[in-house]
Design a protein around this motif. Structure first.
Motif, short mmCIF file in Angstrom:
data_model
loop_
_atom_site.label_atom_id
_atom_site.label_comp_id
_atom_site.label_asym_id
_atom_site.label_seq_id
_atom_site.Cartn_x
_atom_site.Cartn_y
_atom_site.Cartn_z
N ALA A 243 -44.24 -39.00 -11.72
CA ALA A 243 -45.25 -38.15 -12.37
C ALA A 243 -46.28 -37.68 -11.34
CB ALA A 243 -45.95 -38.91 -13.49
N LEU A 244 -46.68 -38.57 -10.47
CA LEU A 244 -47.68 -38.24 -9.45
C LEU A 244 -47.14 -37.26 -8.42
CD1 LEU A 244 -50.51 -38.73 -8.31
CD2 LEU A 244 -49.55 -40.66 -7.03
N ASP A 245 -45.89 -37.47 -7.97
CA ASP A 245 -45.34 -36.65 -6.90
C ASP A 245 -43.83 -36.47 -7.08
OD1 ASP A 245 -44.63 -35.35 -4.56
OD2 ASP A 245 -45.18 -37.02 -3.23
N PRO B 91 -37.80 -49.34 -12.99
CA PRO B 91 -37.54 -48.03 -13.61
C PRO B 91 -38.79 -47.40 -14.24
CG PRO B 91 -35.74 -49.51 -14.08
CD PRO B 91 -36.84 -50.35 -13.45
N THR B 92 -39.61 -48.19 -14.90
CA THR B 92 -40.82 -47.66 -15.52
C THR B 92 -41.85 -47.31 -14.45
OG1 THR B 92 -40.33 -49.05 -17.42
CG2 THR B 92 -42.50 -48.03 -17.36
N ALA B 93 -41.94 -48.13 -13.41
CA ALA B 93 -42.85 -47.82 -12.29
C ALA B 93 -42.44 -46.51 -11.62
CB ALA B 93 -42.86 -48.97 -11.28
N SER B 94 -41.14 -46.25 -11.57
CA SER B 94 -40.68 -45.00 -10.95
C SER B 94 -41.17 -43.79 -11.74
CB SER B 94 -39.15 -44.98 -10.81
OG SER B 94 -38.49 -44.78 -12.03
N GLU C 259 -47.14 -33.72 -17.62
CA GLU C 259 -48.47 -33.91 -18.20
C GLU C 259 -49.13 -35.17 -17.66
OE1 GLU C 259 -47.92 -34.06 -22.44
OE2 GLU C 259 -47.02 -32.04 -22.48
N PHE C 260 -48.36 -36.26 -17.57
CA PHE C 260 -48.90 -37.50 -17.02
C PHE C 260 -49.35 -37.30 -15.58
CE2 PHE C 260 -45.75 -39.54 -20.07
CZ PHE C 260 -46.71 -39.82 -21.03
N GLY C 261 -48.55 -36.58 -14.81
CA GLY C 261 -48.88 -36.32 -13.41
C GLY C 261 -50.15 -35.51 -13.26
N TYR D 47 -49.43 -46.90 -21.12
CA TYR D 47 -48.64 -47.24 -22.30
C TYR D 47 -47.77 -46.05 -22.71
CZ TYR D 47 -47.26 -48.16 -27.06
OH TYR D 47 -46.50 -48.30 -28.20
N GLU D 48 -48.35 -44.86 -22.71
CA GLU D 48 -47.60 -43.66 -23.09
C GLU D 48 -46.41 -43.43 -22.15
OE1 GLU D 48 -49.98 -40.12 -23.66
OE2 GLU D 48 -51.65 -41.36 -24.37
N ILE D 49 -46.63 -43.63 -20.85
CA ILE D 49 -45.53 -43.49 -19.89
C ILE D 49 -44.46 -44.54 -20.17
CG2 ILE D 49 -44.86 -43.75 -17.46
CD1 ILE D 49 -47.60 -42.54 -16.73
N ALA D 50 -44.88 -45.77 -20.36
CA ALA D 50 -43.93 -46.85 -20.63
C ALA D 50 -43.16 -46.60 -21.92
CB ALA D 50 -44.65 -48.19 -20.68
N TYR D 51 -43.85 -46.08 -22.93
CA TYR D 51 -43.20 -45.80 -24.21
C TYR D 51 -42.14 -44.70 -24.04
CZ TYR D 51 -42.55 -45.16 -29.19
OH TYR D 51 -41.99 -45.09 -30.44
N GLU D 52 -42.43 -43.70 -23.25
CA GLU D 52 -41.46 -42.63 -22.98
C GLU D 52 -40.23 -43.20 -22.26
OE1 GLU D 52 -41.39 -39.15 -23.47
OE2 GLU D 52 -43.14 -39.38 -24.75
#
Length: 185
Positions: free
Chosen positions: A112-114, A104-107, A36-38, A53-58
């Motif tokens: 999500a993008l690719d 790890p969060t940046a990954s 969904e984020f992607g 924030y939502e991605i980081a929270y996950e």
């Protein structure tokens, strides 16, 4: 490709399939949420502070609050630029410039993008790659260079098994969650 035991070669297709089935039992980022984020990232061309924030929270509920320290404009700028910068190191390094984003969060953002080329990585993924003989030694914290170190064998496994890199990452995570004895840190 071998494990720690040179007399025990690993069937990578079976390894990935078995551990992907286990992934739902872990506390890892939900693949559906990452998808969904992607979709939002690709359609908007950037991510907002709230989406980050939502991605980081996950990924890491304890440190997600730091993401809200970033100005909205910077979140959009960094995620827009991350889509066009060349190189895995540069992309991860750019995203980790945002508060609340370690490697790890940046990954999660790049996966999500690719998901064909990127995976969510962390200490569990590193440990599984080490057990499979792709890396030496254990690591507990990561930088952009470590992402490059991990994503190369992940892509090799993906190519060999016909899987997406993101799925290989999930399988590696689930494998460590399954076999590790004791606590994570």
């Amino acid at each position: 490709m071998e494990t720690d035991d040179p007399d025990d070669p690993v069937d990578l297709d079976a390894f990935v399939a078995e551990n992907l089935d286990r992934y739902a039992e872990t506390q890892g980022v939900l693949p559906e949420r990452l998808g969904e984020f992607g979709e939002r990232y690709r359609s908007q061309g950037h991510l907002t502070r709230e989406q980050l924030y939502e991605i980081a929270y996950e990924s890491s509920t304890r440190s997600a609050y730091h993401v809200r320290k970033n100005p909205e404009r910077r979140c959009r700028e960094v995620t827009r630029n991350a889509r066009v910068v060349d190189g895995d190191f540069s992309t991860i390094h750019l995203i980790t410039g945002l508060a609340g984003f370690k490697t790890p969060t940046a990954s999660c953002v790049v996966a999500a993008l690719d998901g064909d080329s990127h995976a969510v990585v962390d200490t569990r993924v590193w440990a599984s790659l080490e057990r499979l003989g792709y890396l030496d030694g254990r690591k507990e914290s990561f930088d952009a260079d470590d992402y490059v170190t991990m994503i190369e064998p992940i892509r090799e496994i993906a190519a060999e098994t016909g899987r997406r890199a993101v799925d290989v990452g999930y399988a590696l995570f689930a494998h460590d969650a399954h076999v590790r004895e004791g606590t994570l840190h």
